[in-house]
Design an enzyme around this catalytic site. Structure first.
Site, short mmCIF file in Angstrom:
data_model
loop_
_atom_site.label_atom_id
_atom_site.label_comp_id
_atom_site.label_asym_id
_atom_site.label_seq_id
_atom_site.Cartn_x
_atom_site.Cartn_y
_atom_site.Cartn_z
N HIS A 85 0.94 -1.15 -0.06
CA HIS A 85 0.04 -0.02 -0.13
C HIS A 85 0.69 1.24 -0.05
O HIS A 85 0.78 2.14 -0.91
CB HIS A 85 -1.12 0.03 1.23
CG HIS A 85 -2.01 0.98 1.14
ND1 HIS A 85 -1.82 2.31 1.75
CD2 HIS A 85 -3.11 1.14 0.35
CE1 HIS A 85 -3.00 3.10 1.80
NE2 HIS A 85 -3.81 2.36 0.84
N HIS A 106 -4.39 6.90 -5.35
CA HIS A 106 -5.43 7.56 -4.77
C HIS A 106 -5.72 8.58 -5.62
O HIS A 106 -5.20 9.17 -6.49
CB HIS A 106 -5.14 7.75 -3.33
CG HIS A 106 -4.79 6.50 -2.47
ND1 HIS A 106 -3.67 5.87 -2.60
CD2 HIS A 106 -5.57 5.80 -1.58
CE1 HIS A 106 -3.79 5.15 -1.66
NE2 HIS A 106 -4.72 4.74 -1.38
N HIS A 114 -7.74 -1.16 -4.93
CA HIS A 114 -7.88 -1.63 -3.54
C HIS A 114 -8.68 -2.92 -3.73
O HIS A 114 -8.64 -3.77 -2.73
CB HIS A 114 -8.87 -0.40 -2.67
CG HIS A 114 -7.82 0.70 -2.29
ND1 HIS A 114 -7.61 1.72 -3.28
CD2 HIS A 114 -6.82 0.77 -1.17
CE1 HIS A 114 -6.68 2.49 -2.42
NE2 HIS A 114 -6.26 2.18 -1.43
N HIS A 152 -14.45 6.93 3.23
CA HIS A 152 -13.21 6.46 3.26
C HIS A 152 -12.10 7.01 4.03
O HIS A 152 -11.59 6.38 5.25
CB HIS A 152 -12.76 6.00 2.11
CG HIS A 152 -11.44 5.52 1.84
ND1 HIS A 152 -10.27 6.62 1.50
CD2 HIS A 152 -10.73 4.50 1.95
CE1 HIS A 152 -9.31 5.87 1.38
NE2 HIS A 152 -9.46 4.77 1.76
N HIS A 170 -10.28 6.35 8.18
CA HIS A 170 -8.89 6.24 8.16
C HIS A 170 -8.32 7.16 9.46
O HIS A 170 -7.72 6.94 10.39
CB HIS A 170 -8.07 6.60 7.00
CG HIS A 170 -7.68 5.42 5.94
ND1 HIS A 170 -6.74 4.68 6.13
CD2 HIS A 170 -8.43 5.23 5.02
CE1 HIS A 170 -6.75 3.95 5.09
NE2 HIS A 170 -7.65 4.05 4.33
N PHE A 186 -1.13 7.17 4.83
CA PHE A 186 -1.45 6.17 3.76
C PHE A 186 0.14 5.10 4.04
O PHE A 186 0.18 4.06 3.38
CB PHE A 186 -1.38 6.40 2.50
CG PHE A 186 -2.80 7.07 1.98
CD1 PHE A 186 -3.88 6.17 2.53
CD2 PHE A 186 -3.08 7.91 1.33
CE1 PHE A 186 -5.14 6.56 2.21
CE2 PHE A 186 -4.59 8.19 0.70
CZ PHE A 186 -5.59 7.63 1.19
N HIS A 201 -11.27 -1.69 4.20
CA HIS A 201 -11.18 -1.80 2.52
C HIS A 201 -12.38 -2.92 1.94
O HIS A 201 -12.81 -2.89 0.97
CB HIS A 201 -9.91 -1.61 2.02
CG HIS A 201 -9.51 -0.33 1.83
ND1 HIS A 201 -9.90 0.46 0.56
CD2 HIS A 201 -8.72 0.59 2.60
CE1 HIS A 201 -9.23 1.52 0.86
NE2 HIS A 201 -8.55 1.63 2.18
CU1 C2O Z 1 -5.33 3.21 0.03
CU2 C2O Z 1 -7.98 3.37 2.39
O1 C2O Z 1 -6.60 3.63 1.25
#
Ligand code: C2O
Length: 574
Positions: free
Chosen positions: A165, A186, A195, A317, A321, A338, A351
């Site tokens: 990631h 992203h 993802h 989303h 995070h 990230f 995810h």
């Molecule tokens: Cu690549 Cu939730 O991020």
């Protein structure tokens, strides 16, 4: 009612629309000279004369005002899978303890092209994390424990898995053929498919480690009241699913705030649940009527990163995070950054839900809601599979989850009718400040609506889109950035902590920190992006459908002093 996966068309091309013409010519301007020849020309299907004005309207006022006239000469190509031998250790600050994201590269291992599993493969059914039983949990924990025990240089090890990631979002890989440009998955149309594959291969590796090819990862069902806490299975300190770098104030039974802006709203549980459901409604239904509004903006070979996220990528989303990460860590590790987010096992559950909701979104819209653009369908990535072989995948390979042989437990969609209550709108607060501006305080500007009082049919055909352009976020590796976009916010004011669940809110920009490639020609580490919000329903709800102008507020919620915005305009998307 959970929508079942619809048969997904992978038709190579739809008739060339004004929309895509406009997009292409706009993109062309930002592209470097060296290009691969475009394989399909728009002219082949377009034929007739295109009125430039239509193109402008089709794209949106101020953005389109800068369109070049070289339309038609457009050449483009999909993002190619990275060359693993050519990976740069991202230039992370010293506060990041572990900065090498580059995956193991084993010389001589040949790359294979992805093939879907045979149709007879049993379907993996991903369960809601808050509903799993003891037997399932034991299996899942065993799989993660085994993954964590693999030698660190094994591409299937947890160490290597989380770094994947980081590599795809912190500038470790060059775009093939563009050594000055990084690959960034992203803030663009690669977000959902990349993802999906990432979780998919992670799940297959876990299944192989416990010898169970039906093993399915759980999903964090934060869109339903029962799942709106950190799933308890991740909160057990002696479990391999535990991560100490999480916000200690956000442990179960504290409810997740899908609008999280850095401080906890002090509101009753019922109200928090209602707010979360209304935010889901906006992100899945009212604000997500068109493909690019949900999936994000085109990103092709030669493009600068971050052309624009679908609004779902920001909220919920990004906010989930942020809510999960540990504010005591220098960079919000693990999930609020990230580079580190996938070091927390709950990432894969988070995810899972993002992926499930992509599938739900398509299921709610009859017909093909994918991009028909070959530059999307043929965009490629590399992942290691359960046999530690590097596999090249393309976006088109992942569109049908049934072909990938997995599905989700049916848990219902409680937000399906959670439209914010309509109240009679008060007098809008007057404009204050002007753009461009730094968002160290609220900026409120008057925006012209090119069309008013359109018919239902016109609205269905073309969604009205609020475009927040020229967003620039200064080097912000350790700071989450969020601001809300409100339309005709009443003079009497709306409470900032609940504004996101009112009829005035078009959405938010919620930006998870990541490192940018530090190019000589680029200002150090700044992110440049654009945000788009579908606002047809919003204009109806606030009673502004007949108004020639509206007043748009940009309300900083955290890190506003790091953000500048160039302009706000209204356009239309087919
Ligand atoms: Cu690549 Cu939730 O991020």
């Amino acid at each position: 009612m959970e929508s079942s996966g619809m048969p997904q068309s992978t038709t190579p091309r739809m008739p060339c629309t004004l929309q895509s013409l406009a997009r292409r010519s706009l993109l062309l301007r930002h592209r470097k000279e060296a290009r691969q020849p475009r394989r399909i020309s728009c002219e082949a299907t377009g034929g007739g004369h295109v009125d430039r004005r239509d193109v402008l309207l089709g794209f949106g006022g101020a953005v389109a005002a800068g369109l070049a006239t070289d339309r038609g000469a457009a050449i483009a190509a999909p993002i190619q899978a990275p060359d693993l031998r050519n990976c740069h250790r991202p230039d992370l600050p010293d506060t990041a303890p572990d900065t090498n994201c580059c995956p193991t590269y084993r010389a001589g291992s040949s790359i294979i092209d992805f093939r879907p599993p045979p149709a007879s493969t049993p379907l993996r059914v991903r369960p809601a994390a808050h509903l799993v039983d003891r037997e399932y949990l034991a299996k899942y924990e065993r799989a993660v424990r085994l993954m964590k025990q693999l030698p660190a240089d094994d591409p299937r090890s947890f160490e290597q898995q989380w770094r994947v990631h980081c590599a795809y979002c912190d500038g470790a890989f060059d775009q093939v053929g563009f050594p000055n440009l990084e690959i960034q998955v992203h803030n663009c149309w690669l977000f959902f498919p990349w993802h999906r594959f990432y979780v998919y291969f992670h799940e297959r590796i876990l299944g192989r480690l416990i010898g169970d090819e039906t093993f399915a990862l759980p999903f964090w069902n934060w869109d339903a009241p029962g799942g709106m806490t950190l799933p308890a299975i991740y909160a057990n300190r002696s479990s391999p699913l535990y991560d100490e770098r999480r916000d200690p104030a956000h442990q179960p039974p504290v409810l997740v705030d899908l609008d999280f802006s850095g401080t906890d709203p002090n509101i009753p549980r019922d109200q928090q649940i209602d707010m979360n459901l209304m935010i889901m409604y906006r992100e899945m239904i009212s604000g997500a009527k068109k493909t690019e509004l949900f999936l994000g903006q085109p990103y092709r070979a030669g493009d600068e990163p971050d052309p624009g996220a679908g609004s779902f990528e920001n909220v919920p989303h990004g906010t989930v995070h942020f809510w999960t990460g540990d504010p005591r860590q220098p960079n919000g590790e693990d999930m609020a950054n990230f580079y580190s987010s996938a070091r927390d096992p709950v990432f894969f559950s988070h995810h899972g839900n993002v992926d499930r909701l992509w599938r739900v979104w398509r299921g709610l819209r009859p017909g093909n809601t994918d991009f028909a653009d070959p530059d999307w369908l043929d965009a490629a990535f590399l992942f290691y599979d359960e046999d530690a072989r590097p596999v090249r995948v393309r976006v088109r390979d992942c569109l049908d989850t049934a072909t990938l042989r997995y599905t989700y437990q049916d848990v219902g969609l409680p937000w399906l009718n959670a439209r914010p209550a309509q109240k009679s709108a008060g007098t809008p607060a007057p404009a204050a400040g002007s753009l461009p501006a730094t968002l160290d305080k609220t900026v409120r500007v008057t925006v012209t609506r090119p069309r008013v009082s359109r018919t239902r049919k016109e609205k269905d055909e073309e969604e009205e889109v609020l475009v927040v352009e020229g967003i620039e976020i200064a080097d912000h590796f350790n700071r989450f950035v969020k601001f809300d976009v409100l339309v005709n916010e009443p003079e009497s004011g709306v409470d900032a902590t609940t504004a996101a669940a009112t009829m005035y809110c078009a959405g938010s920009i919620a930006h998870t920190p990541h490192m940018m490639r530090h190019d000589k020609e680029k200002e150090k580490g700044s992110v440049k992006t654009v945000a788009r919000f579908g606002v047809c329903d919003l204009m109806d709800d606030i009673g502004a459908d007949g108004d020639k102008t509206v007043i748009v507020s940009l309300v900083p919620r955290c890190g506003g002093e790091l953000v500048t915005v160039r302009g706000v305009s209204i356009g239309y998307v087919k």
